[in-house]
Structure formats: structure tokens, C-alpha cells
Enzyme design. Structure first.
Site, PDB file in Angstrom:
ATOM      1  N   HIS A   1       0.813  -1.214   0.000  1.00 36.92           N
ATOM      2  CA  HIS A   1       0.000   0.000   0.000  1.00 36.92           C
ATOM      3  C   HIS A   1       0.845   1.261   0.000  1.00 36.92           C
ATOM      4  CE1 HIS A   1      -2.202  -3.289   2.116  1.00 36.92           C
ATOM      5  NE2 HIS A   1      -3.110  -2.984   1.208  1.00 36.92           N
TER       6      HIS A   1
HETATM    7  S1  FES Z   1       1.496  -0.362   3.455  1.00 38.48           S
HETATM    8 FE1  FES Z   1      -0.036  -1.841   3.804  1.00 38.48          FE
HETATM    9  S2  FES Z   1       1.041  -3.595   4.456  1.00 38.48           S
HETATM   10 FE2  FES Z   1       2.577  -2.085   4.133  1.00 38.48          FE
END
Ligand code: FES
Length: 185
Positions: free
Chosen positions: A144
Site C-alpha cells: 500500500h
Molecule cells: S502499506 Fe499496507 S502492508 Fe505495508
């Protein structure tokens, strides 16, 4: 400062060490270096016994992954440039600020802290971040988009907190112990 990308991660810089029997060695991927993980047997490791890692082969700029209590931990030997960047970073650039000195380890009192020993699971949802080499930014989480500096401090979410520091100490200039702090706790 250039923006890091996942592709910047240089897999050759990762050294994978054995999670099996004491003294065993193993490696995966191309160009990895064999190093030994010494310490307790499987039952003791499962119970959380400390593990000893030979860090003598980890050059500046390299990272290895060690396993303690069944979880991966990064061991990163910082370059002088990376240490300077971490030390001079502004507190306002972090959402979970800790001083660089708190985040860095040294093999002996009086030596400059040039080692980052942190949990290798992103504090968002647990993915394993990839190493990047911008001098200051040290890891990028491909799941993410979280970013961490070379000491594991979060500099871009959604990760809410820094990569956690395990208890550790240096038994010598070349041996790191994960699972016990300086007091042996
Ligand atoms: S940013 Fe979501 S698991 Fe690392």
C-alpha cells in the site's frame, strides 16, 4: 532527493540466512551470500530463545533477513551517508518520530551506531517491505505504499508506526544477538 520505487530494491543486497538447525547455512535468489545463523535448536527457537547472527560478512549498504520467534527481522549495515541522513532528518518528517540514536545500534559503547535491526513486517498489514537506496529512504512497502527511512521510521503511511525494534545486543564486533537486550533480558 529522488523518489524511491519498488524497482529500486536491489535483491542482490539481501542475504538470507538459515532458519534451520544451529550453524546451518542456506540462501535463496541470485547473488546471495551465505552466512550462518548460530544459536538454539528448533524447540528453543520456538520458545523465543535468542539467536546469534554472524554479521561479519554484511557490508555497508547491505541487508540480511534473520528469523527470531518465527518472524523475520532486517539487519541493515548503514553507509556513512545513510547514517548522516538519518541523524540530520527533521522530526516533522515523521509521524512516529524517534531519534536516530535510539534506532541505531553499535557493536560497542563509543562506536557510531551504523546498524538497523528491525522487524521486517510492515506495521500496516504485515507485508515485507523492499529495500531502497536513496540514502535516506530505506524501505518501500509494495502492498500500500508505505515508506520507511534507513532506521525503519515511517515517513509515509498508511503504516501507523515505525518498524519495531526487537531486543538485541552485540556479543562482539561480529556477532549480533536478537532476543536479548544488553541486560540479557
Ligand atoms: S502499506 Fe499496507 S502492508 Fe505495508
Amino acid at each position: 532527493m529522488s523518489a524511491p520505487h519498488a524497482e529500486d530494491a536491489t535483491r542482490r543486497d539481501f542475504l538470507y540466512i538459515a532458519t534451520g538447525a544451529a550453524g546451518a547455512v542456506a540462501a535463496v535468489g541470485v547473488g546471495t551470500v551465505l552466512v550462518s545463523q548460530m544459536g538454539p535448536n528448533a524447540a528453543e527457537r520456538a520458545a523465543g530463545a535468542p539467536v546469534e547472527i554472524d554479521i561479519s560478512a554484511i557490508e555497508e549498504g547491505q541487508v540480511i533477513v534473520a528469523v527470531w520467534r518465527g518472524k523475520p527481522y532486517f539487519i541493515r549495515h548503514l553507509t556513512d551517508e545513510e547514517v548522516a541522513a538519518a541523524q540530520s532528518a527533521e522530526e516533522s518528517g515523521f509521524s512516529d518520530f524517534e531519534a536516530a540514536d535510539v534506532r541505531l545500534g553499535a557493536p560497542a559503547d563509543g562506536k557510531e551506531g551504523k546498524w538497523t535491526i528491525v522487524a521486517a513486517n510492515c506495521t500496516h498489514l504485515g507485508c515485507i517491505p523492499t529495500k531502497v537506496d536513496t540514502g535516506f529512504e530505506g524501505w518501500f512497502c509494495p502492498c500500500h505504499g508505505s515508506k520507511f527511512d534507513v532506521t525503519g521510521r515511517v515517513i509515509k503511511g498508511p503504516a501507523p508506526t515505525n518498524l519495531p525494534l526487537p531486543p538485541y545486543n552485540f556479543a562482539s564486533d561480529t556477532t549480533l544477538v536478537i532476543g536479548a537486550d544488553k541486560a540479557g533480558a
